[in-house]
Enzyme design. Structure first.
Site, PDB file in Angstrom:
ATOM      1  N   ILE A 131       0.224  -1.235   6.536  1.00  0.00           N
ATOM      2  CA  ILE A 131       0.413  -0.036   6.212  1.00  0.00           C
ATOM      3  C   ILE A 131      -0.463   0.686   6.515  1.00  0.00           C
ATOM      4  O   ILE A 131      -1.446   0.492   5.956  1.00  0.00           O
ATOM      5  CB  ILE A 131       0.816   0.004   4.323  1.00  0.00           C
ATOM      6  CG1 ILE A 131       1.696  -1.120   4.283  1.00  0.00           C
ATOM      7  CG2 ILE A 131       0.827   0.978   3.800  1.00  0.00           C
ATOM      8  CD1 ILE A 131       1.645  -1.286   2.792  1.00  0.00           C
ATOM      9  N   ARG A 146      -8.087  -0.640   2.928  1.00  0.00           N
ATOM     10  CA  ARG A 146     -10.174  -1.413   3.509  1.00  0.00           C
ATOM     11  C   ARG A 146     -10.022  -0.338   3.989  1.00  0.00           C
ATOM     12  O   ARG A 146      -9.252  -0.483   5.355  1.00  0.00           O
ATOM     13  CB  ARG A 146     -10.353  -2.612   3.638  1.00  0.00           C
ATOM     14  CG  ARG A 146      -9.303  -3.347   4.769  1.00  0.00           C
ATOM     15  CD  ARG A 146      -8.217  -3.351   4.944  1.00  0.00           C
ATOM     16  NE  ARG A 146      -6.862  -3.565   4.210  1.00  0.00           N
ATOM     17  CZ  ARG A 146      -7.706  -4.799   4.174  1.00  0.00           C
ATOM     18  NH1 ARG A 146      -8.221  -5.768   5.356  1.00  0.00           N
ATOM     19  NH2 ARG A 146      -6.738  -5.177   3.211  1.00  0.00           N
ATOM     20  N   GLY A 198      -9.024   0.912   7.578  1.00  0.00           N
ATOM     21  CA  GLY A 198      -7.836   2.469   7.447  1.00  0.00           C
ATOM     22  C   GLY A 198      -5.965   1.706   7.270  1.00  0.00           C
ATOM     23  O   GLY A 198      -5.497   2.266   8.002  1.00  0.00           O
ATOM     24  N   HIS A 199      -6.602   0.569   6.478  1.00  0.00           N
ATOM     25  CA  HIS A 199      -5.117  -0.265   5.936  1.00  0.00           C
ATOM     26  C   HIS A 199      -4.482  -1.032   5.157  1.00  0.00           C
ATOM     27  O   HIS A 199      -5.770  -0.957   4.944  1.00  0.00           O
ATOM     28  CB  HIS A 199      -4.500  -0.617   7.450  1.00  0.00           C
ATOM     29  CG  HIS A 199      -5.062  -1.691   8.308  1.00  0.00           C
ATOM     30  ND1 HIS A 199      -5.956  -1.843   9.155  1.00  0.00           N
ATOM     31  CD2 HIS A 199      -5.065  -2.627   7.332  1.00  0.00           C
ATOM     32  CE1 HIS A 199      -7.165  -2.730   9.372  1.00  0.00           C
ATOM     33  NE2 HIS A 199      -6.571  -3.348   8.107  1.00  0.00           N
ATOM     34  N   ALA A 200      -4.279  -1.281   4.604  1.00  0.00           N
ATOM     35  CA  ALA A 200      -3.925  -2.453   3.758  1.00  0.00           C
ATOM     36  C   ALA A 200      -2.707  -3.470   4.314  1.00  0.00           C
ATOM     37  O   ALA A 200      -2.113  -2.710   5.140  1.00  0.00           O
ATOM     38  CB  ALA A 200      -3.068  -2.014   1.747  1.00  0.00           C
TER      39      ALA A 200
END
Ligand code: T46
Length: 135
Positions: free
Chosen positions: A122, A97, A50-52
């Protein structure tokens, strides 16, 4: 989706029936491994990720069991199921992702290109969209 790809990990099947051995050597990956961590005991209704990452590159291997990896480049989104310990997923930098649908006993090994740095994350999708527009 650009640059995200499944990579075959060489599998050595034992001729005497002692099972299989897979090996990740540096030539199969497009980055040098700086850190290794793994996810396990993940409840089936939980989501990881739940981030990049701005710079981090990553190779995910389902050592045991299965899970889904949702990848999103800011324009398109797709889901890839990982369920073979000899097939890993390369995720370059700049990709959102989410990992979900972990089976019982699933273990996700993550080989990554950099040391841990919270600045590289992020964590809000709206920020990720802005990042994609500006890069
Ligand atoms: C990713 C997915 C697949 C550390 O202290 N060191 C580390 O090397 C890592 C990876 C995490 N942490 C700490 C930071 C948080 O306090 O462990 C806690 C959980 O991390 P996070 O919420 O980022 O966990 P996931 O499973 O959502 O994400 C992790 C990785 O951070 C990330 O790079 O792609 O696994």
């Amino acid at each position: 989706m650009k640059r995200i790809r499944l990579i075959d990990i060489p599998k050595i099947s034992d001729p005497d029936g002692r099972g299989n051995l897979s090996v990740v050597e540096k030539d199969i990956l497009p980055f040098s491994i700086k850190r290794v961590y793994y996810l396990y005991d993940v409840p089936s209704d939980s989501t990881r990720g739940g981030h990049a990452h701005k710079e981090l590159q990553q190779f995910l291997i389902p050592l045991s069991g299965s899970f889904d990896v949702v990848v999103d480049d800011g324009h398109r989104r797709k889901t890839i199921t990982l369920n073979r310990p000899y097939k890993g997923l390369f995720i370059p930098n700049g990709i959102w992702r989410e990992l979900e649908n972990f089976s019982a006993g699933a273990v996700c090994l993550s080989l990554v290109s950099a040391e841990y740095s919270e600045e590289d994350y992020i964590r809000e999708y709206a920020d990720f969209k802005k990042y994609v527009e500006n890069n």
